[in-house]
Scaffold this motif. Structure first.
Motif, mmCIF file in Angstrom:
data_model
loop_
_atom_site.group_PDB
_atom_site.id
_atom_site.type_symbol
_atom_site.label_atom_id
_atom_site.label_comp_id
_atom_site.label_asym_id
_atom_site.label_seq_id
_atom_site.Cartn_x
_atom_site.Cartn_y
_atom_site.Cartn_z
ATOM 1 N N GLU A 1 0.840 -1.183 0.000
ATOM 2 C CA GLU A 1 0.000 0.000 0.000
ATOM 3 C C GLU A 1 0.883 1.243 0.000
ATOM 4 O O GLU A 1 2.044 1.197 0.420
ATOM 5 C CB GLU A 1 -0.923 0.013 1.221
ATOM 6 N N ALA A 2 0.303 2.359 -0.462
ATOM 7 C CA ALA A 2 1.077 3.596 -0.527
ATOM 8 C C ALA A 2 1.446 4.103 0.864
ATOM 9 O O ALA A 2 2.570 4.534 1.103
ATOM 10 C CB ALA A 2 0.300 4.663 -1.282
ATOM 11 N N HIS A 3 0.495 4.035 1.811
ATOM 12 C CA HIS A 3 0.740 4.562 3.146
ATOM 13 C C HIS A 3 0.010 3.712 4.184
ATOM 14 O O HIS A 3 -1.011 3.092 3.901
ATOM 15 C CB HIS A 3 0.256 6.012 3.277
ATOM 16 N N LYS B 1 -14.734 -3.425 10.970
ATOM 17 C CA LYS B 1 -13.910 -4.389 11.701
ATOM 18 C C LYS B 1 -12.629 -4.618 10.925
ATOM 19 O O LYS B 1 -12.476 -4.164 9.767
ATOM 20 C CB LYS B 1 -14.665 -5.704 11.904
ATOM 21 N N GLU B 2 -11.699 -5.310 11.519
ATOM 22 C CA GLU B 2 -10.410 -5.556 10.883
ATOM 23 C C GLU B 2 -10.589 -6.306 9.563
ATOM 24 O O GLU B 2 -11.356 -7.260 9.481
ATOM 25 C CB GLU B 2 -9.508 -6.359 11.823
ATOM 26 N N GLY B 3 -9.870 -5.840 8.542
ATOM 27 C CA GLY B 3 -9.931 -6.472 7.231
ATOM 28 C C GLY B 3 -10.964 -5.896 6.298
ATOM 29 O O GLY B 3 -10.985 -6.234 5.107
ATOM 30 N N ASP B 4 -11.840 -4.994 6.798
ATOM 31 C CA ASP B 4 -12.881 -4.417 5.939
ATOM 32 C C ASP B 4 -12.276 -3.473 4.909
ATOM 33 O O ASP B 4 -11.350 -2.710 5.205
ATOM 34 C CB ASP B 4 -13.903 -3.649 6.777
ATOM 35 N N GLN B 5 -12.827 -3.545 3.699
ATOM 36 C CA GLN B 5 -12.460 -2.575 2.667
ATOM 37 C C GLN B 5 -13.449 -1.417 2.735
ATOM 38 O O GLN B 5 -14.665 -1.628 2.777
ATOM 39 C CB GLN B 5 -12.500 -3.216 1.281
ATOM 40 N N VAL B 6 -12.953 -0.190 2.756
ATOM 41 C CA VAL B 6 -13.812 0.984 2.899
ATOM 42 C C VAL B 6 -13.555 1.955 1.757
ATOM 43 O O VAL B 6 -12.492 1.958 1.134
ATOM 44 C CB VAL B 6 -13.577 1.693 4.255
ATOM 45 N N LYS B 7 -14.563 2.777 1.504
ATOM 46 C CA LYS B 7 -14.479 3.794 0.468
ATOM 47 C C LYS B 7 -14.222 5.163 1.087
ATOM 48 O O LYS B 7 -14.460 5.382 2.278
ATOM 49 C CB LYS B 7 -15.784 3.837 -0.337
ATOM 50 N N LYS B 8 -13.740 6.064 0.267
ATOM 51 C CA LYS B 8 -13.503 7.425 0.739
ATOM 52 C C LYS B 8 -14.804 8.052 1.223
ATOM 53 O O LYS B 8 -15.832 7.991 0.546
ATOM 54 C CB LYS B 8 -12.904 8.270 -0.392
ATOM 55 N N GLY B 9 -14.772 8.656 2.431
ATOM 56 C CA GLY B 9 -15.946 9.311 2.992
ATOM 57 C C GLY B 9 -16.867 8.394 3.767
ATOM 58 O O GLY B 9 -17.888 8.857 4.291
ATOM 59 N N GLU B 10 -16.540 7.112 3.879
ATOM 60 C CA GLU B 10 -17.390 6.169 4.616
ATOM 61 C C GLU B 10 -17.231 6.385 6.125
ATOM 62 O O GLU B 10 -16.127 6.582 6.621
ATOM 63 C CB GLU B 10 -17.015 4.734 4.243
ATOM 64 N N LEU B 11 -18.366 6.340 6.863
ATOM 65 C CA LEU B 11 -18.352 6.540 8.317
ATOM 66 C C LEU B 11 -17.748 5.318 8.996
ATOM 67 O O LEU B 11 -18.209 4.193 8.813
ATOM 68 C CB LEU B 11 -19.772 6.782 8.829
ATOM 69 N N THR C 1 -9.742 8.124 2.428
ATOM 70 C CA THR C 1 -9.597 7.670 1.048
ATOM 71 C C THR C 1 -9.956 6.188 0.994
ATOM 72 O O THR C 1 -10.328 5.593 2.002
ATOM 73 C CB THR C 1 -8.163 7.912 0.537
ATOM 74 N N ASP C 2 -9.872 5.592 -0.183
ATOM 75 C CA ASP C 2 -10.121 4.158 -0.300
ATOM 76 C C ASP C 2 -9.016 3.385 0.403
ATOM 77 O O ASP C 2 -7.838 3.767 0.336
ATOM 78 C CB ASP C 2 -10.175 3.736 -1.765
ATOM 79 N N GLY C 3 -9.395 2.302 1.081
ATOM 80 C CA GLY C 3 -8.367 1.526 1.764
ATOM 81 C C GLY C 3 -8.938 0.371 2.550
ATOM 82 O O GLY C 3 -10.102 -0.026 2.369
ATOM 83 N N TYR C 4 -8.108 -0.168 3.443
ATOM 84 C CA TYR C 4 -8.480 -1.306 4.275
ATOM 85 C C TYR C 4 -8.228 -0.977 5.747
ATOM 86 O O TYR C 4 -7.291 -0.255 6.074
ATOM 87 C CB TYR C 4 -7.667 -2.549 3.906
ATOM 88 N N VAL D 1 -4.896 2.536 -0.020
ATOM 89 C CA VAL D 1 -4.657 1.842 -1.291
ATOM 90 C C VAL D 1 -5.134 2.692 -2.467
ATOM 91 O O VAL D 1 -5.498 2.162 -3.518
ATOM 92 C CB VAL D 1 -5.337 0.456 -1.309
ATOM 93 N N SER D 2 -5.179 4.018 -2.267
ATOM 94 C CA SER D 2 -5.554 4.887 -3.375
ATOM 95 C C SER D 2 -4.593 4.710 -4.541
ATOM 96 O O SER D 2 -4.964 4.880 -5.692
ATOM 97 C CB SER D 2 -5.569 6.350 -2.912
ATOM 98 N N HIS D 3 -3.362 4.382 -4.246
ATOM 99 C CA HIS D 3 -2.447 3.893 -5.286
ATOM 100 C C HIS D 3 -1.493 2.893 -4.642
ATOM 101 O O HIS D 3 -1.143 3.013 -3.475
ATOM 102 C CB HIS D 3 -1.709 5.044 -5.968
ATOM 103 N N LEU D 4 -1.126 1.881 -5.429
ATOM 104 C CA LEU D 4 -0.296 0.793 -4.936
ATOM 105 C C LEU D 4 1.127 0.909 -5.467
ATOM 106 O O LEU D 4 1.372 1.513 -6.516
ATOM 107 C CB LEU D 4 -0.897 -0.557 -5.352
ATOM 108 N N GLU D 5 2.037 0.323 -4.740
ATOM 109 C CA GLU D 5 3.449 0.304 -5.133
ATOM 110 C C GLU D 5 3.954 -1.134 -5.127
ATOM 111 O O GLU D 5 3.359 -2.018 -4.500
ATOM 112 C CB GLU D 5 4.284 1.157 -4.177
ATOM 113 N N VAL D 6 5.021 -1.353 -5.847
ATOM 114 C CA VAL D 6 5.675 -2.662 -5.876
ATOM 115 C C VAL D 6 7.105 -2.479 -5.374
ATOM 116 O O VAL D 6 7.817 -1.574 -5.832
ATOM 117 C CB VAL D 6 5.681 -3.262 -7.298
ATOM 118 N N LYS D 7 7.497 -3.337 -4.443
ATOM 119 C CA LYS D 7 8.847 -3.259 -3.899
ATOM 120 C C LYS D 7 9.579 -4.568 -4.149
ATOM 121 O O LYS D 7 9.015 -5.650 -4.018
ATOM 122 C CB LYS D 7 8.792 -2.945 -2.400
#
Length: 357
Positions: free
Chosen positions: A55-57, A75-85, A159-162, A186-192
């Motif tokens: 993830e980016a951050h 809860k842990e592991g949930d995927q959420v959208k930007k602006g979600e309560l 933002t979008d993320g987990y 996860v608004s943008h992903l990186e590869v290391k």
């Protein structure tokens, strides 16, 4: 009668000409073209390394004010959208604070309005009116601060993320800034990936970065852009390379996935790397050499390129202007125009020599 008909004749001619013009424009043929991808020049090699998507951050999320947690909606592991309560505090006291100040503000606002009328009638001094106005502004600021604190009792996803972890439970007391959640952006992903020292020495000669993600049907290949390279080796004498996706990947691609990183590197440090394209794909525009690049909406755009001075045969090496991910029109380039929409036809089969059938 003839004179009247002659009067309408120019108008009729103009109408017929405009109709013909519209007909000609709409009936223009759409060109069919073949496209090719730039190929790294023969002076290059491809090196492959295992990598991982990150993830980016990683962000610690908390309320901007103190209070007792009323509800946690994820809860842990949930995927959420930007602006979600995500969670909220008990806001009863904050509501009372806003209501109390709102009553004072409305009352003082009425008093200031009356003072304004008396001031206009010169029944009160300017100093008294200015004091009343200043008091109203000060109370308005306090009211806005309380309204902000009321808003801060609700925590939204930035933002979008987990949600990686939930650190508190409902009914617990928290201070302002306390980390309620650990959030993966996860608004943008990186590869290391990790590179050995021998690759570090020639990393400046890299002409292309790619990420290959395994799939059940066929591997997915994504072009990547350079982000950073650690100047210090880890305990295994490896240097961490960080790349970012040039285009947003599919939703199925998530942090933690194992991938393969491909580096296309120019072998000869005394030569200029580049990409090979067919010579027939190049045309002149003024003093510039150009190619037509196919866009996602099936239109074409002109791209100015710089060619290597040493070339022979049907292939030409482009040393500037291409990044290797484009689709280049390979034939009929002189009959095309900027922004024109085209139809892409498949390459002829190897058994169809010359593309005659």
């Amino acid at each position: 009668m003839k004179i009247k008909n002659l009067f309408y004749l120019p108008t009729l001619l103009l109408f017929m000409l405009s109709s013909c013009s519209r007909f000609n424009q709409s009936s223009l043929p759409i060109h069919s073209v073949q496209v090719v991808n730039p190929v790294p020049s023969s002076n290059t090699t491809t090196q492959r390394y295992s990598g991982i998507i990150r993830e980016a951050h990683e962000v610690s999320l908390g309320f901007k004010t103190a209070g007792q947690i009323k509800n946690i909606y994820v809860k842990e592991g949930d995927q959420v959208k930007k602006g979600e309560l995500l969670a909220e505090l008990d806001n009863a006291d904050y509501l009372l604070g806003v209501e109390a100040l709102q009553i004072q503000y409305d009352q003082l606002k009425s008093e200031v309005a009356r003072t304004r009328k008396l001031f206009d009638q010169k029944s009160v001094s300017a100093n008294d009116y200015e004091k009343a106005s200043a008091g109203l502004k000060q109370l308005g600021v306090q009211l806005q601060v309380n309204k902000n604190k009321l808003k801060y009792t609700k925590l939204y996803s930035p933002t979008d993320g987990y949600i990686q972890s939930v650190n508190f439970s409902p009914a617990e007391m928290v201070d302002a800034g306390t980390a309620i959640f650990t959030f993966l952006d996860v608004s943008h992903l990186e590869v290391k990936t990790d590179l050995p020292s021998k690759t570090l020495k020639v990393i400046n000669n890299a002409v292309r970065y790619e990420c290959i993600i395994p799939s059940e049907k066929e591997p997915q290949v994504y072009p990547m852009d350079f982000v950073s390279l650690s100047p210090k080796a880890d305990g295994n004498q490896l240097y961490q390379l960080c790349l970012k996706f040039r285009e947003k990947p599919d939703k199925e691609i998530t942090p933690g996935m194992n991938v393969e990183v491909c580096l296309t590197i120019n072998e000869k440090t005394d030569s200029i790397g580049g990409f090979e394209i067919p010579a027939c794909a190049i045309f002149k525009s003024g003093d510039n050499s150009c190619v037509w690049v196919l866009k996602e909406d099936s239109t074409i755009e002109k791209r100015v390129i710089t060619m290597d001075d040493h070339f022979s045969g049907e292939k030409i090496t482009v040393i500037k202007g291409l990044n290797g991910t484009e689709k280049i029109v390979r034939a009929g380039v002189n009959s095309l125009q900027e922004g024109e929409k085209v139809i892409v036809i498949k390459q002829p089969e190897k058994t169809n020599v010359g593309g005659l059938i």
